[in-house]
Design an enzyme around this catalytic site. Sequence first.
Site, PDB file in Angstrom:
ATOM      1  N   GLU A 107      28.554 -15.412  32.289  1.00  0.00           N
ATOM      2  CA  GLU A 107      29.625 -15.029  33.210  1.00  0.00           C
ATOM      3  C   GLU A 107      28.998 -14.157  34.284  1.00  0.00           C
ATOM      4  OE1 GLU A 107      32.196 -13.146  30.427  1.00  0.00           O
ATOM      5  OE2 GLU A 107      32.841 -15.033  29.530  1.00  0.00           O
ATOM      6  N   ASP A 120      40.208 -23.195  27.902  1.00  0.00           N
ATOM      7  CA  ASP A 120      40.187 -21.805  27.447  1.00  0.00           C
ATOM      8  C   ASP A 120      41.387 -21.570  26.550  1.00  0.00           C
ATOM      9  OD1 ASP A 120      37.873 -20.677  28.940  1.00  0.00           O
ATOM     10  OD2 ASP A 120      39.026 -21.350  30.664  1.00  0.00           O
TER      11      ASP A 120
END
Length: 253
Positions: free
Chosen positions: A130, A11
């Site tokens: 998500e 990330d």
Amino acid sequence: MSNTRLIARLDVKGKDLIKGIHLEGLRKIGVPNDFAMRYYEQGIDELIYMDCVASLYGRNSLSELIENTARNVFIPLTVGGGVRSVDDVAHLLRCGADKVAVNTAAVGNPGLITEIARRFGSQCMVLSVEAKTVGPQRWEVFTDNGRESTGKDLLEWVKQAAQLGAGEILLTSVDREGTRKGFDLELVNAVTEAVDIPVIASGGMGSSEHAISAVKAGADAVAMADILHYQRVSLADIRRDVSAAGVRVRSYE
């Protein structure tokens, strides 16, 4: 039966590799390309780069990073964050990405999934999801790095996305992400039962046993971040442990 893929998830925020808990409280760790090279040399099967603030600011800023990585790393590279159009996908592929992960823009315009799949092939179109638990065996889809509620039922969404042409699902449990408590196995099992496309389990891996459990729950691949970034367990040990448990993985010498 194909091998289970071991994937490193990186990330990124700006020029930094970051890590948080529940996709929040992001902490700088280092230079993304340095970590990518380390994992490649250690035998990781694939890499995922996710621009964590791209959707918030309406852009993906990973072009230079992707180009630098692609010059030296010769394994599949998935890139996500801020992808809003087929032109964005084309640009990332030119930079060296092999697959592109789309979340926010796909939720807002499901037809984008079909556009990407038709132009570049379904294998290029990765649906990034998500998910947050909202009840027993019920999950809601979130966007913008877990910040925005969509009201979408997870299982309905992944079924629709698969029908529209998504070739793979990157399934992130926001509830488990960064906790090292293991993957949400009910979530993994529910999604893999709902669709016939590969599913990457992401969020919560803290040990080799967690990877084994995710595969038994139906995952085709596992994405790892914290466990590798902080060198809690070596990639070689993870590969050895999952293989010893009867999970097929690529041999690496």
